[in-house]
Every structure is written in C-alpha cells, then in structure tokens.
Design an enzyme around this catalytic site. Structure first.
Site, PDB file in Angstrom:
ATOM      1  N   TYR A  13       3.351   5.780   4.474  1.00 43.80           N
ATOM      2  CA  TYR A  13       3.383   5.962   3.600  1.00 43.80           C
ATOM      3  C   TYR A  13       2.550   6.616   3.782  1.00 43.80           C
ATOM      4  O   TYR A  13       1.226   6.350   3.723  1.00 43.80           O
ATOM      5  CB  TYR A  13       2.396   4.683   3.208  1.00 43.80           C
ATOM      6  CG  TYR A  13       3.483   3.431   2.964  1.00 43.80           C
ATOM      7  CD1 TYR A  13       5.239   3.694   3.032  1.00 43.80           C
ATOM      8  CD2 TYR A  13       2.977   2.404   2.937  1.00 43.80           C
ATOM      9  CE1 TYR A  13       5.757   2.679   3.314  1.00 43.80           C
ATOM     10  CE2 TYR A  13       4.300   0.753   3.424  1.00 43.80           C
ATOM     11  CZ  TYR A  13       5.458   1.008   2.675  1.00 43.80           C
ATOM     12  OH  TYR A  13       6.073   0.257   3.045  1.00 43.80           O
ATOM     13  N   THR A  20       0.842  -1.790   0.564  1.00 46.81           N
ATOM     14  CA  THR A  20       0.288   0.020   0.016  1.00 46.81           C
ATOM     15  C   THR A  20       0.516   1.703   0.337  1.00 46.81           C
ATOM     16  O   THR A  20       0.051   2.290   0.550  1.00 46.81           O
ATOM     17  CB  THR A  20      -1.174  -0.021   1.071  1.00 46.81           C
ATOM     18  OG1 THR A  20      -0.041   0.395   2.628  1.00 46.81           O
ATOM     19  CG2 THR A  20      -1.680  -1.205   1.515  1.00 46.81           C
ATOM     20  N   TRP A  21       1.930   0.994  -0.521  1.00 49.21           N
ATOM     21  CA  TRP A  21       2.955   2.470  -0.907  1.00 49.21           C
ATOM     22  C   TRP A  21       2.567   3.275  -1.507  1.00 49.21           C
ATOM     23  O   TRP A  21       1.774   2.657  -2.994  1.00 49.21           O
ATOM     24  CB  TRP A  21       4.302   2.573  -0.823  1.00 49.21           C
ATOM     25  CG  TRP A  21       4.976   3.120  -0.226  1.00 49.21           C
ATOM     26  CD1 TRP A  21       5.069   4.411  -0.075  1.00 49.21           C
ATOM     27  CD2 TRP A  21       6.989   3.198  -0.723  1.00 49.21           C
ATOM     28  NE1 TRP A  21       6.388   4.838  -0.132  1.00 49.21           N
ATOM     29  CE2 TRP A  21       7.292   4.630  -0.337  1.00 49.21           C
ATOM     30  CE3 TRP A  21       7.640   2.028  -2.021  1.00 49.21           C
ATOM     31  CZ2 TRP A  21       8.584   4.377  -0.488  1.00 49.21           C
ATOM     32  CZ3 TRP A  21       9.261   2.381  -2.101  1.00 49.21           C
ATOM     33  CH2 TRP A  21       9.430   3.638  -1.488  1.00 49.21           C
ATOM     34  N   TYR A  38       9.515  -6.953  -0.570  1.00 48.98           N
ATOM     35  CA  TYR A  38       9.423  -6.315  -1.349  1.00 48.98           C
ATOM     36  C   TYR A  38       9.277  -5.793  -2.822  1.00 48.98           C
ATOM     37  O   TYR A  38      10.601  -6.548  -3.108  1.00 48.98           O
ATOM     38  CB  TYR A  38       8.605  -4.953  -0.310  1.00 48.98           C
ATOM     39  CG  TYR A  38      10.008  -4.570   0.103  1.00 48.98           C
ATOM     40  CD1 TYR A  38      10.502  -3.519  -0.551  1.00 48.98           C
ATOM     41  CD2 TYR A  38      11.035  -4.172   0.951  1.00 48.98           C
ATOM     42  CE1 TYR A  38      12.184  -2.728  -0.918  1.00 48.98           C
ATOM     43  CE2 TYR A  38      11.844  -3.601   1.473  1.00 48.98           C
ATOM     44  CZ  TYR A  38      12.899  -2.916   0.681  1.00 48.98           C
ATOM     45  OH  TYR A  38      13.645  -2.205   1.424  1.00 48.98           O
ATOM     46  N   ASP A  84      -0.741  -4.458   4.042  1.00 45.50           N
ATOM     47  CA  ASP A  84       1.017  -4.459   4.557  1.00 45.50           C
ATOM     48  C   ASP A  84       1.265  -2.772   4.525  1.00 45.50           C
ATOM     49  O   ASP A  84       0.873  -2.288   3.307  1.00 45.50           O
ATOM     50  CB  ASP A  84       2.189  -5.130   3.621  1.00 45.50           C
ATOM     51  CG  ASP A  84       3.824  -4.093   3.798  1.00 45.50           C
ATOM     52  OD1 ASP A  84       4.077  -4.537   4.892  1.00 45.50           O
ATOM     53  OD2 ASP A  84       3.918  -3.111   3.701  1.00 45.50           O
TER      54      ASP A  84
HETATM   55  P1  NDP Z   1       5.678  -2.821  -6.626  1.00 48.64           P
HETATM   56  O1  NDP Z   1       6.948  -3.524  -7.178  1.00 48.64           O
HETATM   57  O2  NDP Z   1       4.185  -3.346  -6.344  1.00 48.64           O
HETATM   58  O3  NDP Z   1       5.248  -2.028  -7.834  1.00 48.64           O
HETATM   59  C1  NDP Z   1       4.143  -1.366  -8.099  1.00 48.64           C
HETATM   60  C2  NDP Z   1       4.206  -0.936  -9.197  1.00 48.64           C
HETATM   61  O4  NDP Z   1       4.277  -1.752 -10.106  1.00 48.64           O
HETATM   62  C3  NDP Z   1       2.912   0.065  -9.509  1.00 48.64           C
HETATM   63  O5  NDP Z   1       3.228   1.404 -10.105  1.00 48.64           O
HETATM   64  C4  NDP Z   1       1.823  -0.519  -9.754  1.00 48.64           C
HETATM   65  O6  NDP Z   1       0.727   0.266 -10.816  1.00 48.64           O
HETATM   66  C5  NDP Z   1       1.945  -1.326 -10.770  1.00 48.64           C
HETATM   67  N1  NDP Z   1       1.392  -2.403 -10.961  1.00 48.64           N
HETATM   68  C6  NDP Z   1       1.093  -3.279  -9.727  1.00 48.64           C
HETATM   69  N2  NDP Z   1       0.167  -4.520 -10.501  1.00 48.64           N
HETATM   70  C7  NDP Z   1       0.894  -4.446 -11.760  1.00 48.64           C
HETATM   71  C8  NDP Z   1      -0.168  -5.533 -12.813  1.00 48.64           C
HETATM   72  N3  NDP Z   1      -0.430  -6.368 -12.735  1.00 48.64           N
HETATM   73  N4  NDP Z   1      -0.345  -4.655 -14.857  1.00 48.64           N
HETATM   74  C9  NDP Z   1       0.809  -3.608 -14.685  1.00 48.64           C
HETATM   75  N5  NDP Z   1       1.485  -3.047 -12.805  1.00 48.64           N
HETATM   76  C10 NDP Z   1       1.404  -3.495 -12.342  1.00 48.64           C
HETATM   77  O7  NDP Z   1       5.674  -2.042  -5.665  1.00 48.64           O
HETATM   78  P2  NDP Z   1       6.243  -0.852  -4.234  1.00 48.64           P
HETATM   79  O8  NDP Z   1       7.741  -0.270  -4.383  1.00 48.64           O
HETATM   80  O9  NDP Z   1       4.952  -0.534  -3.627  1.00 48.64           O
HETATM   81  O10 NDP Z   1       6.380  -3.269  -3.544  1.00 48.64           O
HETATM   82  C11 NDP Z   1       5.319  -3.478  -3.216  1.00 48.64           C
HETATM   83  C12 NDP Z   1       4.989  -3.048  -1.674  1.00 48.64           C
HETATM   84  O11 NDP Z   1       5.892  -3.496  -0.831  1.00 48.64           O
HETATM   85  C13 NDP Z   1       4.894  -1.661  -1.051  1.00 48.64           C
HETATM   86  O12 NDP Z   1       3.523  -1.204  -1.454  1.00 48.64           O
HETATM   87  C14 NDP Z   1       4.584  -1.095   0.315  1.00 48.64           C
HETATM   88  O13 NDP Z   1       3.966  -2.655   0.324  1.00 48.64           O
HETATM   89  C15 NDP Z   1       5.634  -2.455   0.463  1.00 48.64           C
HETATM   90  N6  NDP Z   1       7.804  -2.186   1.122  1.00 48.64           N
HETATM   91  C16 NDP Z   1       7.922  -2.462   1.866  1.00 48.64           C
HETATM   92  C17 NDP Z   1       9.485  -1.328   1.900  1.00 48.64           C
HETATM   93  C18 NDP Z   1       9.989  -1.831   2.879  1.00 48.64           C
HETATM   94  O14 NDP Z   1      11.071  -0.788   3.173  1.00 48.64           O
HETATM   95  N7  NDP Z   1       9.281  -2.333   4.178  1.00 48.64           N
HETATM   96  C19 NDP Z   1      10.435  -0.707   1.014  1.00 48.64           C
HETATM   97  C20 NDP Z   1       9.247  -0.919  -0.628  1.00 48.64           C
HETATM   98  C21 NDP Z   1       8.257  -1.499  -0.873  1.00 48.64           C
HETATM   99  P3  NDP Z   1      -0.574   0.561 -10.375  1.00 48.64           P
HETATM  100  O15 NDP Z   1      -0.476   1.118  -8.742  1.00 48.64           O
HETATM  101  O16 NDP Z   1      -0.942   1.518 -11.366  1.00 48.64           O
HETATM  102  O17 NDP Z   1      -0.766  -0.636 -10.401  1.00 48.64           O
END
Ligand code: NDP
Length: 281
Positions: free
Chosen positions: A53, A18-19, A192, A48
């Site tokens: 965030y 949910t970032w 993640y 998560d």
């Molecule tokens: P992700 O690797 O999950 O990528 C997210 C991107 O992918 C967005 O641009 C999204 O676009 C796109 N996307 C998602 N599904 C699809 C699909 N089926 N087809 C095409 N594009 C898609 O990135 P995050 O960095 O957000 O990582 C996931 C989660 O991990 C975070 O949201 C957070 O909860 C956690 N996290 C934790 C960290 C930590 O330090 N503990 C650091 C980073 C992340 P759209 O929204 O338009 O679908």
C-alpha cells in the site's frame, strides 16, 4: 462495540482497512490519521495494512497513529508481496514493515497473494519469524479452496490462522465453499472491500439497496457493511479517509436485518449455488 471471535481472541466486529492512505497531501493524511484514531478510540481493535500500500506509505501513516496507543490494545495485520515470500526476503520485508509501523511485532503477517515461491518455503520462513517473536501468527490472502487445502497438507501448514479474500454483497462466491471450509478448520476469515473498493468500482449498486437503506433510515454504505457482518462470523475491514465515514461505519455494526430483508437481498444478489473461481481485486 460488538465483538467476534477472530484469530482465537475477541476482536471488534470491524477492522480498519488502509489501502491508498498516506499517499496524498499532508492535509489528506491528517484526515486519514484522525479517522483511524476515531476508530481506535471507539472500540475498533484491528488494523489491516500491507507493504504494497503506497509502497510503505500506508504503514508509515499507521505507525504515526499507533505509537500513541498501548500496543496490546489492538491487532496489527500486514502483508508481504509474493515475490518477497522466500525465507530470506520475508525477514527483510517484515523488518522494514515493523520499522515503518514503529512497533516490534505484528499480530498477523499475511502472504498477500500466491506467487511462484513454493508454499513450504514461505511457511518455513513465517514459522521462523514466529520463533523470533517478530510476529504472533501468520496467514494468507487471496487463497482459493485448492490453495487452502494444499497449504493445510504442508508441515506447519495448519498453523495458518486467517485467509483474507474479497467479500461483499456482489461477490459472494466464498460463501459456497471457502467460508465453510475455514469454519470447519477453525481458520478465521477477513473479507476485504465491503463497499466494492474505492468508488465502488467493483460493486453494482442495484436500486434495492437504495430503497432498503432509505426504509431503514441508514445509508447504502451502512447497509452494505452491516450485511457483510450479519452472521458475526467474519471480520470486515472497510477503509475510510474521514471521521464522518468512520462514525457511519461504526454505527453500521448495530444494524440488523429481518429474514424478509435478507431474502429480498438474496433475490437481487443471489447466494452461490456452485463453486466459482475466486474473485480478487
Ligand atoms: P472499501 O470497499 O472499504 O471501500 C472504500 C471506499 O468506500 C472509499 O472510497 C471510501 O471513501 C468509501 N467509504 C468508506 N466508508 C464510507 C461511508 N461510511 N460512506 C461513504 N463512503 C465510504 O475498499 P478497499 O478496497 O479499500 O477495501 C478495504 C480494505 O481491505 C483495504 O483498505 C485493505 O486494507 C483491504 N484490501 C485487501 C486486499 C487484499 O488483496 N488482501 C485487496 C483490497 C483491499 P472515503 O475514504 O472517502 O471514506
């Protein structure tokens, strides 16, 4: 929905990241809420989030969705800043998160990354929150092997249930030492950024991914997600803002690979053959 053993219970093969949600227009927030609802309605049972965030905006949006669901149906994970990692500030942060999330407990509360507060103080604070019934369990994030070993030596340090680190096909370092160590110590792993985060900025999409995805009649994103969870031994938490992408991510859970396909991917994105510094976003 396929399940895995995670945090000592049956958990869906993917969770919901949910970032960056809840930070846009009301219309965007509505789409994000619809996407989370779709995930929960189709078998995902972990979300998560973090106080970081959107400085609480993500937790607030999640809270609006989950109030309509029986609380015991899903695990809720949130994280606190390293500069809130003292006994006193953990409690303050946690209570604010619970308020935003409109719930009275978290399943897991994670130290987002390591800061200056001595780990023992953080562990003591987290154990108090367990005792108070405000969290079921706790964990850490962005810990490398040395951090995990140090933590495990502390009083109550082995109560750490999970570590959440970066894991996707382009960032495989954890396979060498962290993941095996966590398995050995029955500590669950959350990977993640399966797609390399927003816009794929942290992942080099090589031609093989497009070729293989096309041959398998799936999208590159489905291939990336299916690859991360291929061994059914860790949780991946893709983030999406749309129902369409949530559907696609749910479908990816059922994608499997032949040994030849995995070998080809290994040739393009090699397995680690030595310890490397932990990669983070
Ligand atoms: P992700 O690797 O999950 O990528 C997210 C991107 O992918 C967005 O641009 C999204 O676009 C796109 N996307 C998602 N599904 C699809 C699909 N089926 N087809 C095409 N594009 C898609 O990135 P995050 O960095 O957000 O990582 C996931 C989660 O991990 C975070 O949201 C957070 O909860 C956690 N996290 C934790 C960290 C930590 O330090 N503990 C650091 C980073 C992340 P759209 O929204 O338009 O679908």
């Amino acid at each position: 929905m396929k399940n895995i053993r995670f945090n000592q219970q049956q958990t869906s093969a993917i969770g919901i990241g949910t970032w960056h949600i809840g930070e846009g227009t009301p219309n965007e927030s509505q789409h994000q809420m619809d996407a989370i609802r779709y995930g929960l309605d189709h078998g995902i049972n972990l979300i998560d989030t973090a106080e970081m965030y959107g400085e609480g905006l993500s937790e607030t949006l999640v809270g609006k969705v989950i109030k309509d669901y029986p609380r015991e149906k899903f695990q809720l994970v949130s994280k606190f800043y390293p500069y809130h990692a003292t006994e006193k500030l953990i409690e303050t942060s946690l209570k604010k998160s619970l308020q935003r999330l409109q719930t009275d407990y978290l399943d897991l509360y994670l130290l987002h990354w390591r800061g200056d507060t001595p780990l023992i103080e953080t562990v003591t604070g987290l154990e108090k929150m367990v005792q108070a019934g405000l969290i079921k369990n706790w964990g850490v994030s962005n810990f490398d092997l040395n951090d995990l070993k140090e933590l495990s030596q502390l009083k109550n340090g082995t109560n750490c249930r999970v570590n959440e680190d970066l894991y996707n096909i382009g960032s495989r370092g954890i396979e060498y030492d962290i993941l095996p160590w966590q398995k050995q110590h029955q500590m669950s792993f959350i990977g993640y950024s399966p797609f390399g985060s927003d816009g794929g900025a942290y992942l080099n999409i090589k031609p093989i991914l497009k070729e293989m995805a096309q041959a398998k009649h799936i999208t590159v994103h489905q291939l990336l997600l299916a690859w991360v969870i291929r061994n059914h031994d860790l949780l991946s938490i893709p983030k999406t803002s749309s129902v369409e992408h949530m559907k696609s991510n749910l479908e990816a859970v059922d994608v499997s690979f032949t040994a030849d396909e995995l070998e080809l991917l290994d040739q393009n994105y090699p397995k680690p053959n030595q310890a490397t510094s932990l990669e983070t976003i």
